[in-house]
Design a protein around this motif. Sequence first.
Motif, short mmCIF file in Angstrom:
data_model
loop_
_atom_site.label_atom_id
_atom_site.label_comp_id
_atom_site.label_asym_id
_atom_site.label_seq_id
_atom_site.Cartn_x
_atom_site.Cartn_y
_atom_site.Cartn_z
N ASP A 1 -5.96 1.32 -7.93
CA ASP A 1 -4.71 2.20 -7.54
C ASP A 1 -4.97 3.10 -6.50
OD1 ASP A 1 -2.44 3.90 -7.61
OD2 ASP A 1 -3.10 5.02 -9.48
N ALA A 2 -4.76 2.51 -5.08
CA ALA A 2 -5.12 3.26 -3.94
C ALA A 2 -3.79 3.42 -3.20
CB ALA A 2 -5.84 2.40 -3.22
N ALA B 1 -7.19 1.15 2.23
CA ALA B 1 -6.45 1.43 0.95
C ALA B 1 -5.89 -0.18 0.69
CB ALA B 1 -5.42 2.21 1.07
N ARG B 2 -5.67 -0.76 1.56
CA ARG B 2 -5.12 -2.31 1.46
C ARG B 2 -6.09 -3.05 0.69
NH1 ARG B 2 -2.77 -5.74 6.26
NH2 ARG B 2 -3.98 -7.49 5.54
N ARG C 1 -6.49 7.98 -9.29
CA ARG C 1 -5.96 7.17 -8.06
C ARG C 1 -6.85 7.44 -6.90
NH1 ARG C 1 -0.19 7.76 -5.39
NH2 ARG C 1 0.22 5.52 -5.45
N VAL C 2 -7.08 6.50 -6.02
CA VAL C 2 -7.96 6.56 -4.83
C VAL C 2 -6.93 6.84 -3.55
CG1 VAL C 2 -9.43 5.42 -3.47
CG2 VAL C 2 -9.68 5.09 -5.85
N VAL C 3 -7.19 7.90 -3.07
CA VAL C 3 -6.42 8.28 -1.70
C VAL C 3 -7.49 8.17 -0.37
CG1 VAL C 3 -5.09 9.87 -0.31
CG2 VAL C 3 -4.84 9.68 -2.87
N THR C 4 -7.15 7.31 0.40
CA THR C 4 -8.15 7.18 1.75
C THR C 4 -7.29 7.91 2.94
OG1 THR C 4 -6.85 5.00 2.39
CG2 THR C 4 -8.77 4.89 0.87
N TYR C 5 -8.28 8.52 3.75
CA TYR C 5 -7.53 8.92 4.95
C TYR C 5 -8.69 8.76 6.15
CZ TYR C 5 -10.82 13.13 4.99
OH TYR C 5 -11.80 13.96 5.07
N CYS C 6 -8.43 8.88 7.32
CA CYS C 6 -9.04 8.93 8.64
C CYS C 6 -8.42 10.08 9.47
CB CYS C 6 -9.21 7.48 9.13
SG CYS C 6 -7.51 6.75 9.36
N VAL D 1 0.83 -1.13 0.26
CA VAL D 1 0.03 0.02 -0.08
C VAL D 1 0.89 1.36 0.13
CG1 VAL D 1 -1.70 1.21 1.42
CG2 VAL D 1 -1.94 -1.16 1.16
N GLU D 2 0.72 1.91 -1.25
CA GLU D 2 1.66 3.36 -1.10
C GLU D 2 1.12 4.40 -0.21
OE1 GLU D 2 4.39 3.51 -3.09
OE2 GLU D 2 3.97 1.37 -3.52
#
Length: 156
Positions: A110-111, A101-102, A86-91, A30-31
């Motif tokens: 592409d996450a 993201a994993r 690209r998908v970028v996840t946050y909390c 996971v980048e």
Amino acid sequence: MAAGDIVLRLCNASFGAIEAVRRSLGRPGVETISTAELHAAMNSSQSPPVLVDVRSDAERAVSRIPGAITQQEFEATSDETLAGRRVVTYCTVGGRSYWYARRLAASGIDAANYRDSILGWCRAGLPLESPDGEATNAVHPYWRIFHVPDRYDVKT
């Protein structure tokens, strides 16, 4: 060092170790994306990433990073809308977003995980918006032990 900073360091070390083990086993990694990289991507003339907020309803009811959508909105979005983005996840601190993201990366999306998450965004002094898109300084830091700069109004 404050308790919240200790928790942040432990989280970063833990997820870094998990990633190192996964990659050594040949599993997809996971980048991560930094605050500066995310801010630049969100303001780029190129197609911005899809920013997915995986925090709880209570946290999201206070504020979000501008342009973010919820996990539920993301999952209801058609593939054509997201094609090539690209998908970028946050909390709050990058843990819940890492797991999401994993899961996305494992399914071929592409996450990346924005590990600094909303606390990092606030520590960089960047703007937030309310659920209805209005500018706000209110933020829900999950736990009060997490330091948020004084310019933000902490709501828990």
